[in-house]
Design a protein around this motif. Structure first.
Motif: not given
Length: 211
Positions: A63-70, A91-98, A79-84
């Motif tokens: 898991c890695t943390l992403l900071h990309a407000p826009e 690929g990965l699973a990435i969280e986002a907010v609406a 968090p984003a969870y990287i599939a290896m």
């Protein structure tokens, strides 16, 4: 009279102290259980949106943390969870907010392959209108499941809008704001991944460190 008031005051203070201690004790005893339940819920969601056959690693541990407000809709690191597979990111699973849901923030997570193919989408939290906007919850309808198998790339970005806005995504009868906000957040997250996947994969695995 003063002695009675003092005694009553001491009793109330003692009662408040005991109640506070009991609440603290209960919180302490249940904290580990709550963390375990949250971890299990996360594992279940990750396995739903990224098939086990696609990866050979434990997703929650990469898991890695992403900071990309826009792009991700919040100033909070997400968090984003990287599939290896065989040591290579697939690929990965990435969280986002609406941030513009009808009744407030909608939190979601999307699993996506390197080629932009959506593996699965889940709503993590929402407060949308029951019977209308809450159809973004997979327990309420299959709407979020319809994204699986779709492919996002910069050339087909216009298709990733609700039909009312000229895209290909179905909206809900009587409730356009919610699916529009959800689709926008999903589209932005996929666009961010397409443009930054190499940089994301180079980031340190730092979710645990941030806690």
């Amino acid at each position: 009279m003063q002695n009675t008031m003092l005694r009553n005051g001491l009793l109330l203070g003692l009662f408040a102290l005991i109640c506070t201690a009991l609440v603290a004790a209960v919180n302490l005893m249940t904290k580990e259980t709550i963390v375990e339940q949250q971890q299990q819920q996360l594992m279940n969601i990750l396995h739903q949106i990224i098939p086990d056959t696609l990866h050979d690693n434990e997703l929650s541990q990469t898991c890695t943390l992403l900071h990309a407000p826009e792009s991700l809709g919040t100033t909070r690191p997400l968090p984003a969870y990287i599939a290896m597979k065989n040591g290579q990111p697939v690929g990965l699973a990435i969280e986002a907010v609406a941030p513009d849901g009808y009744n407030g923030e909608i939190q979601l997570i999307v699993g996506v392959r390197n080629d932009g193919t959506v593996l699965g989408v889940q709503t993590l939290s929402q407060q949308e209108t029951p019977g209308l906007g809450d159809k973004i919850d997979s327990h309420k309808s299959n709407w979020v499941k319809s994204f699986a198998g779709m492919v996002y790339n910069s050339q087909n970005d216009k298709k990733w809008h609700v039909k009312k806005d000229g895209g290909d995504i179905d909206q809900f009868t009587g409730a356009t704001i919610t699916p529009r906000a959800f689709t926008k957040a999903l589209r932005n997250a996929l666009r961010y991944f397409e443009a930054n996947k190499a940089a994301i994969y180079r980031q340190p695995l730092n979710c645990e460190v941030s806690k």
